[in-house]
Design a protein around this motif. Structure first.
Motif, short mmCIF file in Angstrom:
data_model
loop_
_atom_site.label_atom_id
_atom_site.label_comp_id
_atom_site.label_asym_id
_atom_site.label_seq_id
_atom_site.Cartn_x
_atom_site.Cartn_y
_atom_site.Cartn_z
N CYS A 234 0.81 -1.21 0.00
CA CYS A 234 0.00 0.00 0.00
C CYS A 234 0.85 1.26 0.00
O CYS A 234 0.35 2.35 -0.29
N ILE A 235 2.11 1.12 0.32
CA ILE A 235 2.96 2.31 0.46
C ILE A 235 3.55 2.71 -0.88
O ILE A 235 4.16 1.89 -1.58
N ALA A 236 3.35 3.95 -1.24
CA ALA A 236 3.81 4.47 -2.52
C ALA A 236 5.00 5.41 -2.37
O ALA A 236 5.71 5.67 -3.35
N ALA A 237 5.23 5.94 -1.18
CA ALA A 237 6.28 6.94 -0.98
C ALA A 237 6.63 7.01 0.50
O ALA A 237 5.94 6.44 1.35
N ALA A 238 7.72 7.73 0.78
CA ALA A 238 8.17 7.91 2.16
C ALA A 238 8.57 9.37 2.35
O ALA A 238 8.77 10.11 1.39
N ALA A 239 8.69 9.77 3.62
CA ALA A 239 9.01 11.17 3.92
C ALA A 239 9.70 11.26 5.27
O ALA A 239 9.47 10.44 6.16
N SER A 240 10.54 12.30 5.41
CA SER A 240 11.24 12.53 6.67
C SER A 240 11.65 14.00 6.74
O SER A 240 11.25 14.82 5.89
N ILE A 241 12.47 14.31 7.71
CA ILE A 241 12.99 15.67 7.88
C ILE A 241 14.28 15.83 7.09
O ILE A 241 15.00 14.86 6.85
N ASP A 242 14.56 17.04 6.66
CA ASP A 242 15.74 17.26 5.80
C ASP A 242 17.06 16.98 6.51
O ASP A 242 18.09 16.78 5.85
N LEU A 243 17.06 16.91 7.82
CA LEU A 243 18.27 16.53 8.55
C LEU A 243 18.71 15.11 8.19
O LEU A 243 19.88 14.74 8.41
#
Length: 331
Positions: A234-243
Motif C-alpha cells: 500500500c505504500i507508494a512513498a516515504a518522507a522525513s525531515i531534511d536533517l
C-alpha cells in the motif's frame, strides 16, 4: 506509462512516429541499421511499461515469447498493423493496461481495437482492470480467474471494502456481509482467501537515529506491518525531515522499495495540519515535536492512518492520500 515503439518498414515507421507524437515514447526501426528485433525487445521489455509493435502479430509474438513471465509484471504489448486498420492487445490487457492502450491507439489512427479478453467480450466487470484504474496492487493475481470465472459462468461475486465506493456496483457484484465472505476485497489489511486489491495510497513517515542501517529499518518495517496487518504494497512513498537527507541507510531502504522520498524542513513540518504525538526529545534534536507523522501528512496531502510507532531507534507513521474509488470508472 512509459512506452517504446518498434517498426520494420518505412510505412510502419511513419505510423509509429505519428502515434508517438500523441502517446510519447522512443521509436525504433529494427534492423535496417538499427538494433535487431531480439535486441530491441529484450531492452524494451525490461525498461518500459508498454511496447507497441507496428507490424504483424506473428512478429511480435515470436519477439516477446522468451520474456513473458507473469500478468502481474509483464508490460502491456500492443500490435498495430502498418496501415493502421487494427490495434491488438497481446499481453497484460487488464493489469498492464494493454486494452486501454489499444483503444487509445485505435482512436488516434482510426483502427479497430481487437479486444479479446473474455470479460470485455461479454461486457462484464473486470476486477483486474478496475484495480489498475484505481492504482491498486493485486496481491494474488492467480485469484483473478476465480472472480472472473464466476461472472463468466453467470454467478454473482461478493466484495468487501474498507473504503466507501461511489456509484452502483456492476451487474453481478454484491456487497459481502464480512471480509471473510468476499470474493474480492479493497483493503490495506488483507486476510483470508479473497482476491485482495490494495490501493497504493500510503506515505510512510520515517524518523531514525543517525547511522541507522537499511537492515535495521527493514526489520522495524516488518514489525510495523505485522503489528497492523498492513500490506506493505500500500505504500507508494516515504518522507522525513531534511536533517536525514544524507542518511545512507534511509536512502538505501527507500530505494530498495522503489519509494520516492521527500524531505521537509522543521519549519515546513510545523505547518502540517492536524494533531500529532509530541516528543520533547525530538523537538530538542530536530526543532519540531514530531517528524514521522508530520512528514507523512505533508507528503500525502491526507491524514494519519497509523500514528507514530517507535522501536529500536526508528519511528514510523502512515498517512493516506485522498482516495475515492468509483464503480463507474469502467463505464
Amino acid at each position: 506509462m512509459s512506452r517504446a515503439y518498434a517498426a520494420f518498414t518505412e510505412t510502419g515507421l511513419a505510423l509509429a512516429e505519428t502515434l508517438a507524437r500523441a502517446l510519447p515514447g522512443p521509436v525504433t526501426r529494427c534492423g535496417h541499421g538499427g538494433p535487431s528485433l531480439a535486441e530491441w525487445t529484450a531492452a524494451a521489455f525490461a525498461q518500459n511499461e508498454a511496447l507497441i509493435f507496428v507490424g504483424a502479430v506473428g512478429i511480435a509474438v515470436r519477439a516477446i515469447a522468451p520474456f513473458c513471465r507473469s500478468k502481474a509484471s509483464d508490460p502491456a504489448v500492443v500490435v498495430v498493423d502498418e496501415c493502421g486498420h487494427f490495434a491488438v492487445p497481446l499481453l497484460s490487457g487488464h493489469l498492464g493496461g494493454a486494452n486501454d492502450l489499444a483503444r487509445a491507439i485505435a482512436a488516434l489512427c482510426g483502427a479497430v481495437p481487437v479486444i479479446t479478453t473474455a470479460t470485455d467480450a461479454h461486457g462484464l466487470f473486470a476486477v483486474d482492470e478496475w484495480a489498475r484504474h484505481h492504482n491498486c496492487q493485486v496481491l494474488e493475481p492467480e485469484r483473478i480467474k476465480t472472480v472472473s470465472g464466476k461472472l463468466l459462468a453467470g454467478e454473482p461475486v461478493s466484495f468487501w471494502s474498507e473504503f466507501p465506493i461511489a456509484g452502483p456496483a456492476p451487474a453481478g457484484v454484491n456487497a459481502a456481509p464480512a471480509p471473510e465472505a468476499a470474493d474480492f476485497a479493497l483493503t490495506l489489511s488483507p486476510a483470508g482467501n479473497a482476491l485482495h486489491l490494495t490501493p497504493r495510497i500510503g506515505v510512510l513517515g520515517i524518523g531514525c537515529r543517525r547511522g541507522t542501517t537499511a537492515e535495521q529499518l527493514e526489520a522495524a518495517f516488518s514489525v510495523f506491518c505485522a503489528a497492523h496487518t498492513l500490506a506493505p504494497q500500500c505504500i507508494a512513498a516515504a518522507a522525513s525531515i531534511d536533517l536525514k537527507q544524507n542518511e545512507a541507510g534511509l536512502l538505501a531502504f527507500c530505494a530498495a522499495h522503489r519509494w520516492g522520498l521527500s524531505f521537509f524542513s522543521a519549519e515546513a513540518l510545523q505547518t502540517a495540519p492536524g494533531s500529532f504525538t509530541p516528543s520533547a526529545f525530538v523537538r530538542n534534536v530536530t526543532g519540531v515535536d514530531n517528524v514521522c507523522e508530520r512528514a507523512a501528512v505533508l507528503a500525502s496531502g491526507g491524514s494519519i492512518h497509523i500514528p507514530k510507532q517507535a522501536g529500536g531507534g526508528v519511528t514510523f507513521a502512515l498517512a493516506l492520500s485522498p482516495f475515492a474509488p468509483d464503480w463507474r470508472v469502467l463505464s
